[in-house]
Design an enzyme around this catalytic site. Structure first.
Site, PDB file in Angstrom:
ATOM      1  CG  HIS A   1      17.215  21.749  -8.322  1.00  0.00           C
ATOM      2  ND1 HIS A   1      16.578  22.795  -8.971  1.00  0.00           N
ATOM      3  CD2 HIS A   1      17.236  22.077  -7.018  1.00  0.00           C
ATOM      4  CE1 HIS A   1      16.245  23.725  -8.084  1.00  0.00           C
ATOM      5  NE2 HIS A   1      16.618  23.312  -6.897  1.00  0.00           N
TER       6      HIS A   1
ATOM      7  CG  HIS B   1      18.408  22.440  -2.175  1.00  0.00           C
ATOM      8  ND1 HIS B   1      18.896  23.712  -2.324  1.00  0.00           N
ATOM      9  CD2 HIS B   1      17.343  22.345  -3.013  1.00  0.00           C
ATOM     10  CE1 HIS B   1      18.159  24.363  -3.213  1.00  0.00           C
ATOM     11  NE2 HIS B   1      17.218  23.557  -3.660  1.00  0.00           N
TER      12      HIS B   1
ATOM     13  NE  ARG C   1      18.556  21.869   3.022  1.00  0.00           N
ATOM     14  CZ  ARG C   1      17.686  22.607   2.370  1.00  0.00           C
ATOM     15  NH1 ARG C   1      18.068  23.662   1.673  1.00  0.00           N
ATOM     16  NH2 ARG C   1      16.390  22.302   2.403  1.00  0.00           N
TER      17      ARG C   1
ATOM     18  CG  ASN D   1      20.162  26.840  -1.389  1.00  0.00           C
ATOM     19  OD1 ASN D   1      20.756  25.810  -1.696  1.00  0.00           O
ATOM     20  ND2 ASN D   1      18.913  26.844  -0.970  1.00  0.00           N
TER      21      ASN D   1
ATOM     22  CG  ASP E   1      16.995  26.628  -6.635  1.00  0.00           C
ATOM     23  OD1 ASP E   1      17.063  25.862  -5.656  1.00  0.00           O
ATOM     24  OD2 ASP E   1      15.926  26.828  -7.244  1.00  0.00           O
TER      25      ASP E   1
ATOM     26  CG  HIS F   1      13.802  29.602  -7.879  1.00  0.00           C
ATOM     27  ND1 HIS F   1      13.646  28.614  -6.937  1.00  0.00           N
ATOM     28  CD2 HIS F   1      12.840  30.516  -7.621  1.00  0.00           C
ATOM     29  CE1 HIS F   1      12.624  28.917  -6.148  1.00  0.00           C
ATOM     30  NE2 HIS F   1      12.119  30.072  -6.539  1.00  0.00           N
TER      31      HIS F   1
ATOM     32  CG  HIS G   1      11.707  24.360  -9.093  1.00  0.00           C
ATOM     33  ND1 HIS G   1      11.230  25.625  -9.381  1.00  0.00           N
ATOM     34  CD2 HIS G   1      12.716  24.520  -8.220  1.00  0.00           C
ATOM     35  CE1 HIS G   1      11.957  26.512  -8.715  1.00  0.00           C
ATOM     36  NE2 HIS G   1      12.847  25.884  -8.001  1.00  0.00           N
TER      37      HIS G   1
ATOM     38  CG  ASN H   1       8.618  28.544  -3.604  1.00  0.00           C
ATOM     39  OD1 ASN H   1       7.629  28.680  -4.320  1.00  0.00           O
ATOM     40  ND2 ASN H   1       9.574  29.437  -3.535  1.00  0.00           N
TER      41      ASN H   1
ATOM     42  CG  ASP I   1      13.787  21.751  -5.512  1.00  0.00           C
ATOM     43  OD1 ASP I   1      12.778  22.474  -5.548  1.00  0.00           O
ATOM     44  OD2 ASP I   1      14.829  22.064  -4.903  1.00  0.00           O
TER      45      ASP I   1
END
Lengths: 183, 309, 432
Positions: free
Chosen positions: C59, C61, C63, C93, C151, C178, C231, C279, C306
């Site tokens: 997991h 990110h 970007r 995402n 997610d 998620h 998470h 979060n 995450d």
């Protein structure tokens, strides 16, 4: 930094005599007590002013109005103090406009406290005359200010400190001279 | 007395002695407000910026008065129409002010934690929290304490009931901090939907029945009910709120005979408080306003006066 | 050729007795054993160090595409390698969202060209992650995607989630959910509880996550399709997974390094520093304890970072205004290892290492499940760990673009000192 007591300058009796003499000088200079207002400078000046008032009541049978003046907010040398200066109360029993104000303080040194007191007084009203009574004048003036009434003149050096002690705060009436010491 | 607080962000770390010392100093400042010449030179030459991101006349004017009475130079910076609305961040605004020589910033901002954020970002200026989000409004709590202390002298063992929207109230959170430190028992009342989730963590009790909450209280403290909360669906109507929790004469009579009624203002008549109570003998609402100036003067003096940068 | 000697060898499940040697040749593990030697091999004396399968992050990110000022696939891959991860899965995402095969290929290719950690891609469950229509899962699978997830958000509707589970069964690729009931969490900033009450910030109740987990478990039970919840942060969330596993359901889960170290108290103590805004939010001390219990008893399958990088200007704001997310991939293992040490080693080191290796790889599709294990003739995906090395986290030196992290300044031990992907060194602090 600590203070080491070096010598006693005035005993309780010496203080009483000086205060009595100054009280009489105040009456003489002001040709009576009609317009006189005593203003003690916080903190110990307040108690000295009360003693002058008591002497005057005893000898002249007149209760002279007596006020308290805190000059902390008028000081120009706050940065020289170690602890943060605490603001005490200011209270005048009457309007000082038109009066003869006798400022009372324990020790006069550089004269800056008195300058601040004058500023404070002017914000409170317009006295006709302002006079100054101090128990001890230790010299080293930095401003053109001179007391009208002095209990005792004491030559000092800059490393010395003159401490006036009053029963109401310090538990004893006396005047001592101390020396600054490292440690 | 060694004044240890550089900024005034919240009252979490204030001990009893700190609060009582501040109240004592405020008392001596109070007298200045009645003088013919309302000015002392204590903060002469200091520049204070009132940085208000949320509309507030009351708090800002109170701070401004306090600043001017102490002879500070005052600049008011309000968010609307300023660079903030053009997208400048809080941090950049603060640095800009500091570059202009601000010695202190009084900040009010809608985000909890913004006063702390500002204090972290500024290198020299002192920060006074004028209210951040729902977290803290320390000067309000101190002026509340001052008002109560002037009346009661000793607050130890007294009971305070806070009624209203505690969930969204920085005033309530700060009052809880101050009054508990001074030894009061604090009870909250109002609809449960307007209470913080974990009331225990604040060290207080929740009493759903306002009559029980107010019983024998020495201070009945009312919080403003905002229309937006009703629109969020947290309670059905202002009228129902008034019926169940509004401070009318009957409710106030349940408190102790010498109880004070307080409110941070502005008041919503006939919602959280009736006019007869707001204007009644037990109300201290106007005294709170006066206390605000004295308390803020004391804080400004202690944190700014006589300290070389 | 590289010859690693005298290492404490972990194979993904357990340690070899004593020390061991490992020979890497042409991207493969050529041999494992004692007293190995090889001509022309570069020798590394790993006395006192651990040699493990390279870590796998489920997991992360990255970007990219769309938000490259926060991070891009190159910096993320370099950061992952520095964190001892030989493989990291990119979250979809992005902008545009990775909801089609072209973007899956883009992510994998860019990762290959970067030449650091292997980058695998997750694909969105729904088109543009809007929760309305299924994304082209079959095409994404063919392009190599390894997980499906929306997610940042839960799958929009329960009905669609159920359909997605059924549709994806045949593809052998797990849905990573998620878990969040957004009507409860909307507007929330911190844990609903002690933190929200004291801070006056809107709280995100534990139920928001638990309802999400319950939904996932329920749909897993009904469809029989494996599901992974990511998470987890509350005691009841892990309870639900524990019970589901007892029941024999194919539910797996992960927790983050920050939820294992920080609690809601950190938000308060830091003076509402946005570094601690994430979060799901940092929860209560009790929740934190329950996560460690779940690590010990096997309820938790993996630790996933995450990793959520933000540009400094975006994250350095008052708490309420700042975005959610904690960046940590470069210190994730040391972070968890140090907490494990400080807690008095509540379970075996093997269990801890499995959480970074065979645990996460078991959630990936079958063809990748060897990633977290060391086998002769298998790919040489390795990490060398110096468990005694003590260092402060210095975010300024990170390969990630993130510059604001709650891990900043903490003294941690258990640092990766070399990472290999297919036998290539992608991170090296070992050779001086």
């Amino acid at each position: 930094m600590t203070l080491r007591e070096k010598a006693k300058l005035m005993s309780e009796t010496d203080m009483e005599r000086a205060i009595r003499r100054m009280a009489h000088e105040i009456v003489e200079m002001n040709k009576g007590l009609e317009k006189v207002v005593l203003v003690g400078i916080q903190r110990r000046g307040v108690f000295l002013a009360q003693r002058i008032r008591d002497v005057l009541r005893q000898f002249e049978q007149i209760k002279v109005p007596t006020g308290e003046l805190d000059i902390t907010l008028y000081r120009d040398d706050l940065t020289l103090l170690h602890d943060h200066p605490v603001v005490h109360s200011t209270s005048m029993p009457l309007d000082i406009t038109g009066k003869h104000v006798v400022l009372v303080d324990d020790v006069i040194y550089t004269g800056r406290t008195i300058r601040a007191a004058l500023d404070a007084l002017m914000d409170l009203g317009r006295p006709d005359i302002v006079q100054l009574a101090v128990l001890v004048d230790r010299g080293h003036r930095e401003l053109p200010i001179a007391p009208n009434f002095v209990g005792k003149n004491v030559p000092t050096s800059r490393e010395e400190v003159v401490e006036v002690r009053v029963k109401e705060i310090d538990g004893i009436n006396e005047v001592v001279i101390c020396e600054r010491q490292e440690g | 007395m060694d004044w240890k607080h550089r900024h005034v962000l919240d009252l979490k770390d204030w001990k009893r002695e700190d609060i009582l010392f501040l109240l004592d100093q405020a008392k001596n400042m109070d007298e200045l407000i009645d003088r013919p010449i309302k000015k002392v030179p204590a903060l002469r030459g200091k520049l204070v910026v009132n940085l208000f991101f949320e509309a507030s006349t009351r708090t800002r004017v109170s701070f401004e008065l306090a600043e001017k009475l102490l002879s500070a130079d005052v600049v008011n910076w309000s968010a609307s129409g300023s660079s903030v609305s053009k997208g400048e961040t809080l941090r950049d605004t603060a640095w800009t002010l500091e570059a202009m020589g601000a010695d202190a910033v009084v900040v009010r901002h809608g985000a909890s934690g913004s006063a702390h954020y500002l204090a972290r970002k500024l290198r020299r200026a002192v920060v006074f929290n004028g209210g951040d989000g729902a977290y803290s409004h320390p000067t309000q709590a101190l002026l509340d304490a001052y008002t109560a202390w002037k009346h009661f002298s000793n607050l130890e063992g007294r009971k305070m009931a806070i009624l209203g929207d505690v969930l969204h109230s920085r005033v309530a959170r700060s009052d809880i901090q101050v009054f508990k430190t001074l030894g009061c028992e604090v009870v909250l009342s109002g609809p449960e939907t307007l209470m913080p989730f974990d009331v225990d963590s604040l060290g207080v009790r929740y009493e759903p029945d306002p009559v029980k909450a107010v019983k024998n209280a020495d201070i009945v403290y009312l919080l403003r009910i905002q229309r937006e909360r009703q629109e969020e669906g947290l309670f059905p109507s202002l009228d129902e709120y008034h019926l169940r929790f509004g401070a009318d004469e009957k409710l106030v009579s349940m408190a102790s005979k010498s109880a004070l009624v307080m409110h941070p203002g502005p008041i919503n008549r006939r919602v959280e408080i009736d006019s007869s109570v707001a204007d009644g003998a037990q109300s201290r609402i106007l005294q709170q306003v006066r206390s605000g100036v004295a308390v803020r003067m004391a804080l400004l003096y202690l944190c700014l006066g006589g300290v070389m940068a | 050729m590289m010859l690693f000697k005298n290492a404490k060898l972990f194979d993904g499940r357990s340690f070899f007795d004593g020390t061991c040697d490992l020979l890497v040749r042409e991207g493969q593990i050529e041999a494992l054993g004692r007293d190995l030697s090889a001509v022309d091999a570069e020798n590394f004396d790993l006395s006192g160090k651990v040699l493990s399968p390279g870590f796998v992050d489920l997991h992360c990110h990255m970007r990219d595409p769309g938000f490259e000022w926060r991070e891009d696939i190159e910096t993320a891959a370099a950061a992952a390698a520095a964190g001892g991860f030989s493989t990291a899965v990119a979250m979809p995402n992005t902008d545009p969202a990775t909801d089609n095969d072209a973007l899956v290929r883009y992510v994998i290719e860019k990762g290959k060209r970067a030449g650091f950690a292997r980058i695998l891609s997750a694909g969105a469950v729904t088109k543009n992650r809007e929760g309305k229509e299924l994304a082209e899962m079959g095409k994404m699978a063919a392009a190599g995607c390894v997980l499906f997830t929306d997610d940042g958000a839960p799958v929009g509707s329960s009905r669609l989630f159920r359909t997605a589970l059924q549709y994806s069964r045949a593809l052998g690729i797990r849905i990573m959910e998620h878990p969040e009931e957004t009507s409860l969490s909307r507007g929330g900033q911190v844990n609903e509880g002690r933190c929200s009450s004291i801070a006056g910030l809107k709280g995100i109740p534990a139920s928001a996550e638990e309802i999400g987990v319950f939904r996932a478990v329920s749909l897993c039970r009904e469809t029989g399709v494996p599901v992974h919840v990511t998470h987890l942060s509350t005691r009841n969330s892990v309870s639900l997974v524990r019970e589901a596993k007892k029941e024999g359901l194919p539910v797996t889960c992960d927790v983050t390094p920050h939820h294992l170290r920080f609690s809601e108290q950190s938000v308060i103590d830091s003076g509402f520093d946005s570094r601690f805004k994430v979060n799901p939010p940092l929860r209560s001390e009790e929740d934190l304890e329950s996560l460690w219990e779940a690590l010990a008893d096997g309820t938790i399958d993996a630790i996933a970072t995450d990793h959520a990088p933000w540009h400094l200007d975006e994250k350095d704001l008052p708490f309420q205004e700042a975005p959610f997310g904690i960046a940590s991939i470069e210190c994730a293992f040391p972070g968890v290892f140090t907490s494990w040490l400080n807690r008095g080693k509540p379970f075996g080191l093997e269990r801890l290492l499995a959480l970074f290796t065979s645990g996460p790889s078991s959630v990936l599709p079958h063809e990748w499940s060897s990633l977290g294990k060391l086998t002769v003739k298998g790919k040489a995906e390795l990490v060398v760990l110096d468990l005694d090395l003590d260092r402060k986290v210095t975010v300024e030196e990170w390969k990630s673009k993130a510059r604001l992290s709650p891990w900043e300044g903490l003294s941690l031990s258990g640092w990766p000192v070399m990472t290999l992907v297919e036998g290539r060194v992608v991170f090296d602090r070992l050779r001086g």
